[in-house]
Write a protein that holds these residues in place. Sequence first.
Motif, PDB file in Angstrom:
ATOM      1  N   PHE A  97      46.070  54.341  46.144  1.00 16.37           N
ATOM      2  CA  PHE A  97      45.852  52.936  45.387  1.00 16.37           C
ATOM      3  C   PHE A  97      46.071  53.111  43.790  1.00 16.37           C
ATOM      4  O   PHE A  97      45.758  53.994  43.231  1.00 16.37           O
ATOM      5  N   HIS A  98      46.717  52.093  43.300  1.00 20.32           N
ATOM      6  CA  HIS A  98      46.789  51.888  41.823  1.00 20.32           C
ATOM      7  C   HIS A  98      45.703  51.230  41.446  1.00 20.32           C
ATOM      8  O   HIS A  98      45.372  49.957  41.844  1.00 20.32           O
ATOM      9  N   THR A  99      44.710  51.896  40.586  1.00 23.75           N
ATOM     10  CA  THR A  99      43.656  51.459  40.085  1.00 23.75           C
ATOM     11  C   THR A  99      43.671  50.947  38.715  1.00 23.75           C
ATOM     12  O   THR A  99      43.887  52.029  37.920  1.00 23.75           O
ATOM     13  N   TYR A 100      43.111  49.968  38.408  1.00 26.94           N
ATOM     14  CA  TYR A 100      43.317  49.416  36.858  1.00 26.94           C
ATOM     15  C   TYR A 100      41.872  49.183  36.600  1.00 26.94           C
ATOM     16  O   TYR A 100      40.909  48.524  37.375  1.00 26.94           O
ATOM     17  N   ILE A 101      41.366  49.415  35.222  1.00 29.37           N
ATOM     18  CA  ILE A 101      40.049  49.120  34.769  1.00 29.37           C
ATOM     19  C   ILE A 101      40.132  48.409  33.590  1.00 29.37           C
ATOM     20  O   ILE A 101      40.936  48.416  32.850  1.00 29.37           O
ATOM     21  N   LEU A 102      39.136  47.459  33.420  1.00 28.35           N
ATOM     22  CA  LEU A 102      39.209  46.576  32.144  1.00 28.35           C
ATOM     23  C   LEU A 102      37.864  47.163  31.143  1.00 28.35           C
ATOM     24  O   LEU A 102      36.636  47.068  31.934  1.00 28.35           O
ATOM     25  N   ILE A 103      38.245  48.083  30.316  1.00 24.07           N
ATOM     26  CA  ILE A 103      37.068  48.576  29.718  1.00 24.07           C
ATOM     27  C   ILE A 103      36.215  47.667  28.542  1.00 24.07           C
ATOM     28  O   ILE A 103      37.022  46.609  28.275  1.00 24.07           O
ATOM     29  N   LEU A 148      41.711  40.792  40.734  1.00 22.13           N
ATOM     30  CA  LEU A 148      43.010  41.029  40.057  1.00 22.13           C
ATOM     31  C   LEU A 148      43.331  40.028  38.807  1.00 22.13           C
ATOM     32  O   LEU A 148      43.567  40.405  37.965  1.00 22.13           O
ATOM     33  N   PHE A 149      42.372  38.765  38.897  1.00 23.39           N
ATOM     34  CA  PHE A 149      42.923  37.766  37.880  1.00 23.39           C
ATOM     35  C   PHE A 149      41.870  37.862  36.903  1.00 23.39           C
ATOM     36  O   PHE A 149      41.905  37.219  35.608  1.00 23.39           O
ATOM     37  N   ASP A 150      40.673  38.703  37.056  1.00 20.49           N
ATOM     38  CA  ASP A 150      40.019  39.092  36.080  1.00 20.49           C
ATOM     39  C   ASP A 150      40.352  40.125  35.013  1.00 20.49           C
ATOM     40  O   ASP A 150      39.899  39.963  33.852  1.00 20.49           O
ATOM     41  N   VAL A 151      41.159  40.985  35.567  1.00 21.13           N
ATOM     42  CA  VAL A 151      41.698  42.085  34.769  1.00 21.13           C
ATOM     43  C   VAL A 151      42.986  41.808  34.032  1.00 21.13           C
ATOM     44  O   VAL A 151      43.399  41.940  32.754  1.00 21.13           O
ATOM     45  N   PHE A 152      44.043  41.072  34.806  1.00 21.02           N
ATOM     46  CA  PHE A 152      45.234  40.667  34.240  1.00 21.02           C
ATOM     47  C   PHE A 152      45.369  39.354  33.832  1.00 21.02           C
ATOM     48  O   PHE A 152      44.428  38.499  34.631  1.00 21.02           O
ATOM     49  N   ARG A 192      45.245  52.249  33.499  1.00 26.11           N
ATOM     50  CA  ARG A 192      45.350  52.670  34.886  1.00 26.11           C
ATOM     51  C   ARG A 192      44.851  54.136  34.914  1.00 26.11           C
ATOM     52  O   ARG A 192      44.954  54.897  34.056  1.00 26.11           O
ATOM     53  N   VAL A 193      43.933  54.190  36.111  1.00 26.82           N
ATOM     54  CA  VAL A 193      43.499  55.494  36.508  1.00 26.82           C
ATOM     55  C   VAL A 193      44.523  56.308  37.094  1.00 26.82           C
ATOM     56  O   VAL A 193      45.125  55.968  38.085  1.00 26.82           O
ATOM     57  N   ASN A 194      44.742  57.729  36.898  1.00 26.89           N
ATOM     58  CA  ASN A 194      45.635  58.459  37.221  1.00 26.89           C
ATOM     59  C   ASN A 194      44.995  59.736  37.976  1.00 26.89           C
ATOM     60  O   ASN A 194      43.817  60.266  37.704  1.00 26.89           O
ATOM     61  N   ASN A 195      45.591  60.109  38.859  1.00 28.55           N
ATOM     62  CA  ASN A 195      45.112  61.587  39.478  1.00 28.55           C
ATOM     63  C   ASN A 195      45.987  62.742  39.357  1.00 28.55           C
ATOM     64  O   ASN A 195      47.305  62.874  39.662  1.00 28.55           O
ATOM     65  N   ASP A 196      45.352  63.549  38.378  1.00 26.93           N
ATOM     66  CA  ASP A 196      46.029  64.798  37.825  1.00 26.93           C
ATOM     67  C   ASP A 196      45.772  65.971  38.907  1.00 26.93           C
ATOM     68  O   ASP A 196      44.236  66.033  39.101  1.00 26.93           O
ATOM     69  N   MET A 197      46.515  66.711  39.149  1.00 26.73           N
ATOM     70  CA  MET A 197      46.299  67.794  40.182  1.00 26.73           C
ATOM     71  C   MET A 197      47.193  69.088  39.895  1.00 26.73           C
ATOM     72  O   MET A 197      48.346  68.830  39.458  1.00 26.73           O
ATOM     73  N   ALA A 244      28.806  52.137  32.500  1.00 25.53           N
ATOM     74  CA  ALA A 244      28.710  50.671  31.941  1.00 25.53           C
ATOM     75  C   ALA A 244      29.859  50.503  30.849  1.00 25.53           C
ATOM     76  O   ALA A 244      30.183  49.349  30.648  1.00 25.53           O
ATOM     77  N   GLU A 245      30.778  51.440  30.865  1.00 26.90           N
ATOM     78  CA  GLU A 245      31.987  51.125  29.795  1.00 26.90           C
ATOM     79  C   GLU A 245      32.978  50.282  30.657  1.00 26.90           C
ATOM     80  O   GLU A 245      33.799  49.594  29.852  1.00 26.90           O
ATOM     81  N   VAL A 246      32.866  50.384  31.952  1.00 32.23           N
ATOM     82  CA  VAL A 246      33.720  49.440  32.799  1.00 32.23           C
ATOM     83  C   VAL A 246      33.353  48.166  32.970  1.00 32.23           C
ATOM     84  O   VAL A 246      32.142  47.846  33.576  1.00 32.23           O
ATOM     85  N   LYS A 247      34.208  47.231  32.524  1.00 32.95           N
ATOM     86  CA  LYS A 247      33.765  45.818  32.745  1.00 32.95           C
ATOM     87  C   LYS A 247      34.106  45.274  33.926  1.00 32.95           C
ATOM     88  O   LYS A 247      33.763  44.514  34.685  1.00 32.95           O
ATOM     89  N   GLN A 248      35.574  45.665  34.367  1.00 33.29           N
ATOM     90  CA  GLN A 248      36.099  45.271  35.713  1.00 33.29           C
ATOM     91  C   GLN A 248      37.074  46.120  36.268  1.00 33.29           C
ATOM     92  O   GLN A 248      37.602  46.775  35.309  1.00 33.29           O
ATOM     93  N   VAL A 249      37.488  46.063  37.288  1.00 31.85           N
ATOM     94  CA  VAL A 249      38.450  46.925  38.055  1.00 31.85           C
ATOM     95  C   VAL A 249      39.171  46.141  38.994  1.00 31.85           C
ATOM     96  O   VAL A 249      38.669  45.027  39.525  1.00 31.85           O
ATOM     97  N   ALA A 250      40.268  46.791  39.512  1.00 33.62           N
ATOM     98  CA  ALA A 250      41.243  46.036  40.368  1.00 33.62           C
ATOM     99  C   ALA A 250      42.308  47.016  41.043  1.00 33.62           C
ATOM    100  O   ALA A 250      42.696  47.658  40.339  1.00 33.62           O
ATOM    101  N   ARG A 251      42.247  46.905  42.246  1.00 31.39           N
ATOM    102  CA  ARG A 251      43.331  47.766  42.847  1.00 31.39           C
ATOM    103  C   ARG A 251      44.523  47.021  43.316  1.00 31.39           C
ATOM    104  O   ARG A 251      44.384  45.853  43.865  1.00 31.39           O
ATOM    105  N   ILE A 252      45.699  47.718  43.498  1.00 31.37           N
ATOM    106  CA  ILE A 252      46.934  47.135  43.770  1.00 31.37           C
ATOM    107  C   ILE A 252      47.432  48.209  45.097  1.00 31.37           C
ATOM    108  O   ILE A 252      47.498  49.113  44.674  1.00 31.37           O
TER     109      ILE A 252
END
Length: 808
Positions: A215-221, A124-128, A59-64, A89-97
């Motif tokens: 948005f909750h952003t998830y990446i599949l590396i 969503l179904f490509d990541v989870f 999951r991608v976080n926002n640090d501030m 190129a490291e990111v294969k797929q992404v999905a937001r919730i």
Amino acid sequence: MIKNYIKIAFRTLLKSKGFTAINVFGLALGLATCLLIVFYVFDELSYDRYNVNADRIYRVNNDMKFGGTEGSYATTPAIAAAALKTNFAEVKQVARILSGGKQWVKKENQNIPEVKIAYADSTLFDVFTLPMVEGQPSIALKATHSVVITEKTAQKYFNSVNAVGKVLTLNDTAFYKVTGVIRNIPKQSHLDFDFFLPMADNGQSRNESWFTNNFHTYILIKPGTDVTKFEPKMSAFLTKNAEPELQTVIHMTFSKLEASGSYFRWSLTPLTDIHFNSSIKGSLGQPGNITVVYIFSAIALFILLIACVNFMNLSTARSSNRAREVGVRKVLGSPRKYLIAQFLTESIVVTLAGALIAVFVAWAFLPVFNQMSGKELTVTPQIIAWLLPVLLAFIVVVGCLAGSYPALFLSGFQPIEVLKGKLAAGFKGGRLRSSLVVFQFSISIFLITATIVIYSQLKYIQNKDVGYDREQVIVVHQVGSLGVTKAKTFKHDVEQLAGVKSVTLTSFLPTATSDNTTSFFKESTMDAKQALNTSIWSVDEDYLPTLGIKLKAGRNFSKDMKTDSDAIIINEAAAQLLGYQDPVGKKLYNPGGNDANNVRHYNIIGVIKNFNFRSLKESVSPLLLRAADETYSMSVRFNANDVAATRAQIASKWAALSPNVQFDFSYMDDDFNHIYFAEQRMGKISIAFTSLAIVVACLGLFGLAAYAAEQRTKEIGIRKVLGANISAIVGMLTKDFLLLVLIAIIIAAPLAWLFMNKWLQGFAYKTTITWWMLLTAGIGAALIAFATISFQSIKAALANPVKSLRSE
């Protein structure tokens, strides 16, 4: 030979039924408790691991750090997902919730409130790993007004999992076609949703700001990606692409921003760490607490150790009575290795019996434990797969450890010395047994102290003045479904009821999770050094009186003051960060969107006293209130004379305006208590486990006291003949054991103080560990020990001395 060992073991154990029962029951109770805790820990540690690619999902976080606020948030901008997929190129797929909040789903003529609703990308179904039983995952969420539901939801609304093509009505106005049915999401998942709607149906998904994080952003590396090298590249990418917007809004580059001590960065959290990463705010699902897992694991280990110590203590204590048996066996030619094998066999037989009983006890009490822990634990094939070898290893290890001392010690004596009765002197000291008793009661006192501190903290939370009055307030949910006009009519109608004191319409309550964060500036130039990052809540003029929030300076909002549309009220924390002695009359500036020329100013008309609008684990942060229509929920302060009648009257007003929508309400004090449900649950479980630990420890003490009384039967008889009274004999038999408990208190008290002080550090507002808590735990343990020992001591003191001295 083995058959003979087992036969003799059973005969020997049946001769001492009482001690055998104590041994088996104590071991079974300790092991059963340990098993229940292991089930709990296993469940907690298995969160999100059902995903096939769990080790490559982040999951991608926002640090501030900006405007006096520093933290990490589980949300990112709407455009982050596509940007990461396109540029790395490291990111294969992404999905937001994006959580959809509470919505109303129609079933026949009834509207049912549903809260497990989310907007999600079609990827969503490509990541989870969310297996689909009906529909095609690749297209299920691509069309607008489509919906993917779980099997149980399909059964609930259509009485069948064959729901593809059927239509669900949301909020009486929106029609969604079911395009997929997925298997029920495992309980061990932070994605606790039953409905997935297309992300395109949510207007926020098209926001192009780099600083609007919703948005909750998830990446599949991709396999082989080095995350430690990838994270800095993400933050550099954010800096490059967000800098034009930053310069437009506050006329500052990222380098100057960081030079001033502020920053905006992206970071990654592994999927399997999300459940326990409570330091990151805004995570989906109910967060776990790794500290609780550590504590429960320690308790399980402690109770198991107590049970094993009991077993070893009683085994070694009773072994001296078999000294003559060993002597006779050795005279008759029995080799030492056979004697060792015999003792070990007896020990393993008892351990096996205790383990078998423990498994059945744990299985029988699993529903009770589920109710206490809030879990839905079941015995699955996966659990059985690791449980059987673990139990087998436990039986062998504990059986050998408990039997090793008597086996090696007794088998090594010369038969002539044993048969002459010289062995008794070797058992009078009992240093090993004394040390083990101290160890047991040290653990028990530690657990008692921990439980007292936990309940003291819960009591402190419940009684602390949080700055608002949560008593006698009903919160009516989903008022927004009425529309603004009807919501205001509903408020007006409720205000006229005899038992109602005041009513407020707002989505933002100190017992709710709703929040809205933005940045304000002391000057229109919007210098980052003059920034205040704060929560901003939309409320009406009745908000403060309804919740009992006190004004420190200035005035409240007024519906008669049209200028209040540009007015704000701040709390003491905001005033302190702004550095104003008297903030009333000052202005704050907020950029309208991403255009620095579209600046809106707000007049500070009042300052409220700090109130805890988040958990007491956090200090009060800056908060701004503004006057605006916010009709999501309504809070009603009422008289306590007739709660049921008032609630019924409010429900009647609701039914008149919205007959097809269920009246949904809660009491604010219940909502407040729910915030600390995990701590309350921990307190209940701690009491249960502490009680079990004490019971197991006392079983061992009971057996040792019985053994001590038995060993001194003739001495007691002689003392009674010579005129000793019962109290003197009881004191003689109990003082040695109570001395051991006193030593345990001295050892356990500082350790308990140290560890519980560390636990309290997790709360911004906390109780203090006082001397009476430690004293209560010590005295309690001493009294329990005295009661346990006294039973056997009094029994021995009341025995007829003639029977014990008959052979003399």
